[in-house]
Write an enzyme that holds these catalytic residues in place. Structure first.
Site, PDB file in Angstrom:
ATOM      1  N   HIS A   1       0.701  -1.296  -0.014  1.00 54.85           N
ATOM      2  CA  HIS A   1      -0.042  -0.117  -0.031  1.00 54.85           C
ATOM      3  C   HIS A   1       0.984   1.269  -0.149  1.00 54.85           C
ATOM      4  CE1 HIS A   1      -3.636   2.272   0.798  1.00 54.85           C
ATOM      5  NE2 HIS A   1      -3.041   2.876   1.800  1.00 54.85           N
TER       6      HIS A   1
ATOM      7  N   HIS B   1     -10.623   2.547  -0.932  1.00 59.08           N
ATOM      8  CA  HIS B   1     -11.040   2.297   0.310  1.00 59.08           C
ATOM      9  C   HIS B   1     -11.667   0.833   0.057  1.00 59.08           C
ATOM     10  CE1 HIS B   1     -10.555   4.107   4.523  1.00 59.08           C
ATOM     11  NE2 HIS B   1      -9.476   3.618   4.235  1.00 59.08           N
ATOM     12  N   ASN B   2     -11.340  -0.090  -0.820  1.00 62.09           N
ATOM     13  CA  ASN B   2     -12.086  -1.120  -1.041  1.00 62.09           C
ATOM     14  C   ASN B   2     -12.208  -2.223   0.164  1.00 62.09           C
ATOM     15  OD1 ASN B   2     -11.918   0.059  -3.448  1.00 62.09           O
ATOM     16  ND2 ASN B   2     -10.188  -1.414  -4.169  1.00 62.09           N
ATOM     17  N   HIS B   3     -11.205  -2.547   0.662  1.00 61.24           N
ATOM     18  CA  HIS B   3     -11.389  -3.415   1.931  1.00 61.24           C
ATOM     19  C   HIS B   3     -11.868  -3.059   3.017  1.00 61.24           C
ATOM     20  CE1 HIS B   3      -7.632  -4.961  -0.738  1.00 61.24           C
ATOM     21  NE2 HIS B   3      -8.738  -5.838  -1.009  1.00 61.24           N
TER      22      HIS B   3
ATOM     23  N   ARG C   1      -7.939  14.550   2.768  1.00 68.47           N
ATOM     24  CA  ARG C   1      -6.746  15.433   3.500  1.00 68.47           C
ATOM     25  C   ARG C   1      -5.479  15.427   2.568  1.00 68.47           C
ATOM     26  NH1 ARG C   1      -8.755  12.349   7.320  1.00 68.47           N
ATOM     27  NH2 ARG C   1      -7.554  10.584   7.188  1.00 68.47           N
TER      28      ARG C   1
ATOM     29  N   ASP D   1      -0.561  14.838   5.229  1.00 65.52           N
ATOM     30  CA  ASP D   1      -1.784  14.338   6.027  1.00 65.52           C
ATOM     31  C   ASP D   1      -1.350  13.097   6.775  1.00 65.52           C
ATOM     32  OD1 ASP D   1      -1.568  13.443   3.097  1.00 65.52           O
ATOM     33  OD2 ASP D   1      -2.829  12.048   3.859  1.00 65.52           O
TER      34      ASP D   1
ATOM     35  N   GLN E   1      -7.984   8.849  12.399  1.00 67.07           N
ATOM     36  CA  GLN E   1      -8.437   9.763  11.363  1.00 67.07           C
ATOM     37  C   GLN E   1      -8.240  11.209  11.731  1.00 67.07           C
ATOM     38  OE1 GLN E   1      -9.401   8.363   8.046  1.00 67.07           O
ATOM     39  NE2 GLN E   1      -8.362   6.962   9.236  1.00 67.07           N
TER      40      GLN E   1
ATOM     41  N   ASN F   1      -5.844   8.269 -11.741  1.00 66.02           N
ATOM     42  CA  ASN F   1      -6.283   6.975 -11.848  1.00 66.02           C
ATOM     43  C   ASN F   1      -6.282   6.193 -10.582  1.00 66.02           C
ATOM     44  OD1 ASN F   1      -3.728   5.032 -11.985  1.00 66.02           O
ATOM     45  ND2 ASN F   1      -3.119   6.846 -12.616  1.00 66.02           N
TER      46      ASN F   1
ATOM     47  N   GLY G   1      -2.236   9.016  -8.682  1.00 60.77           N
ATOM     48  CA  GLY G   1      -3.147   8.019  -8.843  1.00 60.77           C
ATOM     49  C   GLY G   1      -2.773   7.019  -7.568  1.00 60.77           C
ATOM     50  N   ASN G   2      -3.541   5.801  -7.633  1.00 59.27           N
ATOM     51  CA  ASN G   2      -3.497   4.707  -6.514  1.00 59.27           C
ATOM     52  C   ASN G   2      -3.636   3.441  -7.045  1.00 59.27           C
ATOM     53  OD1 ASN G   2      -5.962   3.636  -4.426  1.00 59.27           O
ATOM     54  ND2 ASN G   2      -3.792   4.343  -3.662  1.00 59.27           N
TER      55      ASN G   2
END
Ligand code: ADP
Ligand code: MG
Lengths: 94, 231, 767, 94
Positions: C56, C105-107, C126, C283, C329, C514, C551-552
């Site tokens: 990640h 933030h799929n999982h 953020r 952040d 957070q 993306n 992207g990510n």
């Protein structure tokens, strides 16, 4: 913001008081109704009705005797935690 | 020859922590020809304004109940007596909720019947054009404004609802039926003296066809600028 | 509490076994840490390395491929900051810059849909804030399992509720997104959130700690035991057994969002920027303080000394590794000059944002972290920040040929008008083709008062400057079916669609972000999909002349051994010099000519028609011609500029048929017309040729590079000339008007019927 | 609040059961913290912490003995009223 970091818990003079806040019976509770509907869909057909309210657990430092503290919490509930126009509350504990 | 500069009316817009539509309310006031004056929740100071708008948003996150915590902000300690003394006050959405919590308006706002936040263009009918905020509308005029709220259903006991009706204090109703379960299709009400008005949908988002469903909301902000309204 | 593992301990006990495998580090990675440090890591250091070297944070499997975005970047002067910064920053003219980024933030959203999705929005906001920009809008690209699956009923309302709760409470208009259903996302929904921010050029902030003696300030929510499952493993392994580990195992991996605090953080940061008291800012997202300190120090080529004793805690039992790894957070970290510190703290206090100095920038080039007076971390920040780099094996799976050979040409096709009508209604009422209002009405589209177009239009369009009417358009697209059939061209099709959506709204495309959602990188077939997809995107961006700004990557999207369809989601940002010239996607007035732009061939591989009507997925996706897309975009933006167009709508899944249905139901205003029955019909005639095109092909083919243009009456000749000049095929179909979608000689569907079919699907499924 | 409904076996044989749902102690409760902050600003400085939860009043028809009903409500709470990932619940009554 104030109060986010609780003071040290070593002091044992903190009581937990519970304030239950429910909508008055005559006020429509769509959340409760939706939950009752969901119960039926899930097969819990014996559920007749559901009403949803709030529960506050208030940790409060004892200023003096038990009496005043309970009164303080009642004040707090009437002033802040419940809206007397649509809600009623009950206090339990410590 | 002396040139007379017309005094523009000063309309205060309160920013609470979590207020969101404060910039929009300011824009609407300016568009209508007034002077928006920012008011800060933490100051016990109304800065000499002629009227006040409590804007939409999620003051204090709307934690606990919408408007419940904002009601105790220092600026409210000034606003409540001023409103009781006749200062025109308009609460939009969260501002409406704050006014109810502060007992400047009767009743309360409750969860939408659909249980979801609803963002939709809605038509409302102006039922009372005798308030300072609605004097520019014709009686029964229907305008399109933006509804965007999750706790927008007006609720009050039967007596209060009957009183609002008989005293003509319902300011606006949803013209096509209530989208949120509001009692009597109520979209907005006024207090007994008529200077305090609460409205659930957002007239400040209907001032420009470029960014909203038309200009139907603008007269809320121009009405208050007429001398009679602010008197 | 047990004494923490210190640097001195590490030096004294070089042979101590550490639980690196439980933290996701391989033996080789662990060995390389030991080499870097010249000793074993302390448990706090191991915590830092384990998160920094996770897939990640380190992009260890993807970096070798992502390089192409830089290597093949088209020449541009529009980028003020690019890949590698928190988010790309694009010059949009008049001294304004825009920053935007999409993240998954799929999982977390599968485990706890409401909070997972909510904190996904919070995290990306953020990121944008950290660039120095005011966040001004969000979008959400969502994918779920079958719409009628019980698990989708659990996950979807929660996800939408969480996005609504967090975004609305922040006061950020939601101006678009996607909603797609496919069995491949059962057990692995995709929740991709995009945020857009606006700033003046001079406001750009970079996350680089510099200036020894400068203070490091942590501000926002206190640090609690949120999302530190990994550190808990470590703590229990290092600190013994029994009770402690039982206690540690309870650490929640679910984070609870506090949008109210985030709203305060936004206003607080913007005021800090305006006051000029921020040297650098970062952040806190995944891996919290560990990541923020390491990255700030590494990027600034500086050192940093931090005392964890100063970190405000919500739970006093937290250990140093837990404090470092906590993902609580609504926190930010900034570097400020000592002379500015008072003002910094004062501004935070004004916004009720707790702020604490936790350390300072040093000239040592080391990240040094202490706890109760002991040194628990002493590492070279760049070594931890860079991470390992893998060239994972990849292999085009043999099944790919079978899939591509399964040509949809063999599927039975509708022939009569009645059959065509029925298929159109089937698609318009399918979960993926249906109206999304059940979702999008839960989002505040209008807050801040600058939304010129939102859902259901092709792109979100925002006014940036109220005086000059400068604005931006933004759209996201992705198509897992196309990408499964061919990840290279499928990704280019997603890029082209987003590009086209922006142009169809009147925007000139400028830049790309993306979010690459894939299965496990350890599966060579997935890695092949990924490599092809990245290559397709990089080549496509080069061809279109718009750079990827960031992207990510989200890997491990799979249930058991079954990976999701490769799902790159591509966001394209464009600029409008004058947002008053934006193009809505719907029919407004009557009697406006409707023209189809682009060529139509018989292309049904991966189509919505094959999916909805036949449950079929095979063949080849539509052919890609990016030059044709460029020409189409040029016609659309020039037509908008010249005032020739009243509206435009891109053709994508569902082809001409679904596009027409959407046009009938989408008004010409920023939003759908009020009232469920609203709409304007049209009367159209399908052309006789070319030979390949029969009514079915005209209506349902998904050939790329096409759009519908709705002309202002009288603009026909001028627009035809414009199309000819750019070499864009234009086919006059008919005109708007009436109360039905009528295709001469084939069928007429009353707008009310269309509306009912299109709008009832999601409410019927989700209440 | 329990025991309000008489235990006679009539058509009205409906019991009210209360389900309290609270966030697990280790889960962050920003609402509770905001309320604690408001308490302080209102002068209730003795409030140390507040946690906010939900209270459901479920009216339920008795299928047989008390035992099964309570189990049914526990099932209902676990399945619908509480989110076991972040919440815990307690059942009271009838
Ligand atoms: N999850 C979502 N959030 C916000 N807007 C959405 C979402 N899903 C779809 N939309 C909006 O609904 C409209 C229709 O979406 P879609 O059918 O995917 O468009 P197209 O295929 O033409 O690109 C677009 O305006 C899109 O931005
Ligand atoms: Mg699309």
């Amino acid at each position: 913001m104030a109060g986010q970091v609780p003071p040290s818990r070593t002091l044992r003079d903190v009581a937990k008081i519970v304030v239950d806040v429910m909508l008055k019976p005559e006020i429509h509770d769509p959340q409760g109704e939706a939950i009752a509907g969901a119960c039926h869909r899930l097969g819990f057909t014996e559920v007749v009705a559901v009403r949803q309210g709030k529960r506050f657990e208030v940790e409060i430092g004892e200023p003096g005797e038990a009496g005043p503290m309970t009164i303080r919490v009642a004040e707090l509930a009437a002033e802040l935690l419940a809206n007397p126009i649509i809600e009623e509350f009950a206090i339990h504990g410590p | 020859m002396l040139s007379r500069t017309p005094l523009t009316l000063k309309v205060g817009i309160v920013t609470f922590p979590g207020s969101l539509d404060d910039a929009d309310a300011s824009r609407a006031v300016a568009r209508a020809g007034g002077t928006p004056i920012p008011l800060w929740h933490g100051d016990r100071d109304l800065r000499g304004v002629d009227a006040v708008i409590l804007p939409g948003g999620f003051s204090y996150g709307d934690y606990l109940r919408c408007g419940a915590i904002a009601r105790f902000a220092p600026v409210m300690a000034e606003l409540i007596p001023a409103a009781n003394a006749g200062l025109p006050v308009l609460g939009i959405c969260n501002g409406f909720q704050v006014l109810c919590e502060a007992h400047l308006l009767p009743g309360a706002l409750t969860r939408n019947t659909g249980l979801h936040f609803v963002n939709r263009d809605v038509r409302i009918r102006i039922e009372n054009n005798r308030t300072g905020w609605t004097s520019g509308y014709a009686p029964g005029e229907v305008i399109t404004v933006v509804l965007k709220s999750g706790v927008g259903a007006y609720a009050a006991d039967q007596q209060t609802l009957a009183d609002l009706d008989t005293s003509g204090l319902v300011v606006a109703r949803y013209a096509d039926g209530s989208p949120n379960g509001s009692a009597g299709d109520i979209a907005g009400i006024a207090g007994a003296a008529g200077n305090v008005v609460g409205l659930m949908p957002h007239p400040e988002h209907a001032i420009d066809p470029l960014t909203g469903p038309g200009t139907g909301g603008l007269k809320f902000f121009s009405s208050i600028l007429t001398p009679a309204a602010a008197a | 509490m047990s004494r923490p593992d210190t640097v001195a301990d590490a030096a004294a006990t070089p042979g101590l076994r550490q639980p690196h495998a439980a933290l996701g580090l391989t033996d080789a990675e662990y060995a390389s840490i030991v080499t870097q440090l010249g000793r074993r890591p302390t448990d706090s250091e191991l915590a830092i390395y384990s998160v920094m070297w996770s897939e990640h944070c380190s992009y260890k499997s993807s970096r070798v491929h992502l390089r192409q975005f830089a290597d093949k970047a088209p020449p541009t002067t529009a980028l003020l900051a690019g890949i590698g910064d928190n988010a790309g920053v694009v010059d949009v003219g008049q001294g304004y810059a825009v920053t935007f980024k999409i993240e998954s933030h799929n999982h977390p959203s599968y485990v706890e849909p409401f909070q997972g999705a909510a904190t996904g929005v919070g995290g990306i906001v953020r990121d944008i804030l950290a660039m120095g920009a005011r966040p001004v809008a969000v979008m959400d690209a969502l994918r779920f399992g079958p719409a009628d699956a019980p698990d989708t009923r659990r996950v979807l309302p929660g996800v939408v509720g969480g996005i609504s709760f967090y975004g609305n409470c922040l006061g950020l208009p939601n101006i678009g997104g996607e909603l797609v259903f496919d069995p491949c996302y059962s057990g692995n929904p995709l929740v991709n959130a995009l945020c857009l921010g606006v700033m003046r050029h001079a406001d750009l902030k970079l996350a680089q700690a510099s200036g020894p003696g400068n203070k490091v300030v942590l501000f926002g929510s206190p640090t609690g035991p949120d999302g530190i499952g990994g550190a808990s493993v470590l703590a229990s392994a290092s600190f013994g057994t029994g009770d402690a580990s039982g206690e540690r195992a309870k650490r929640p991996s679910v984070q609870v969002g506090d949008p109210f605090m985030e709203k305060l953080l936004i206003e607080c940061c913007l005021e800090l920027y305006a006051a000029g008291v921020v040297v650098a800012i970062q952040d806190l997202g995944a891996a919290g303080i560990a990541c923020a300190t390491t990255e700030l120090a590494a990027a600034g080529q500086a050192g940093m000394a931090v005392s964890l004793d100063a970190v405000p805690l919500r739970d006093r039992g937290l250990t140093p590794p837990e404090i470092l790894m906590s993902e609580s957070q609504e926190r930010m970290m900034a570097v400020t000059e000592p002379a500015d510190l008072d003002q910094f703290i004062k501004i935070c206090a004004k916004w009720d944002v707790p702020a604490t100095v936790i350390g300072e920038v040093t000239p040592t080039g080391r990240l040094e972290v202490s706890w109760h007076g002991d040194l628990v971390v002493d590492i070279p920040p760049a070594g931890a920040a860079d991470g390992p780099l893998y060239e994972r094996p990849m292999r085009r799976p043999a099944s790919q040929d079978v899939l591509r050979g399964d040509d949809p040409a063999t599927l039975p096709r509708p022939g009569t008008g009645a059959e065509l009508r029925a298929d159109l209604l089937a698609i318009a009422g399918s979960a993926s083709g249906a109206d999304k209002a059940w979702v999008t009405e839960q989002y505040d589209r209008d807050v801040r008062g600058n939304t010129v177009l939102g859902t259901p239009h092709d792109a979100g369009v925002l006014r940036v400057d109220e005086e000059s009417f400068l604005g931006v358009a933004i759209a996201t697209d992705g198509n897992g079916r196309y990408c499964l059939l061919d990840p290279y061209s499928g990704t280019q099709l997603a890029l082209a669609e987003a590009y086209r959506n922006v142009a169809a709204s009147g925007g000139r495309p400028l830049a790309v972000t993306n979010c690459l959602n894939f299965g496990s990188p350890e599966d060579p077939a997935v890695m092949w999909q990924f490599a092809e997809s990245v290559r397709g995107l990089a080549d496509g961006c080069l061809a279109l002349g718009i750079p990827v700004t960031g992207g990510n990557v989200s890997f491990y999207n799979q249930t058991g051994a079954e990976a999701i369809q490769p799902t790159p989601v591509v966001g394209v940002l464009g600029v409008l010099e004058d947002v008053r010239k934006r193009l809505p996607s719907g029919f407004g007035a009557e009697g406006e000519p409707v023209v189809l732009l682009g060529d139509t061939a018989g292309e049904f591989g991966g189509s919505l028609w094959a999916h909805v009507v036949h449950g079929h997925l095979g063949g080849r996706p539509p052919a890609v011609d990016l030059q044709a897309d460029q020409r189409l975009a040029a016609v659309l933006t020039a037509g908008a500029d010249a005032g020739l167009l009243a509206a435009a709508h891109d053709l994508s899944d569902g082809g001409l048929a679904l596009a027409l249905a959407e046009c009938c139901l989408t008004g010409a205003n920023r939003a759908a017309p009020p009232g469920a029955e609203g709409g304007t019909g049209c009367v159209l005639t399908l052309p006789a040729g070319p030979a390949a095109a029969d009514p079915f092909t005209w209506l349902f083919s998904e050939s790329a590079g096409r759009a519908l243009a709705v002309l202002r009456p009288g603009a026909e000749a001028e627009f035809a000339a414009l199309c000819a000049e750019h070499g864009v095929p234009a086919t006059a179909l008919g005109a708007t008007g009436g109360q039905a979608l009528e295709v001469t000689g084939l069928f007429a569907i009353p707008v009310t019927e269309l509306s009912a079919v299109h709008r009832r699907t999601l409410p019927a499924l989700f209440g």
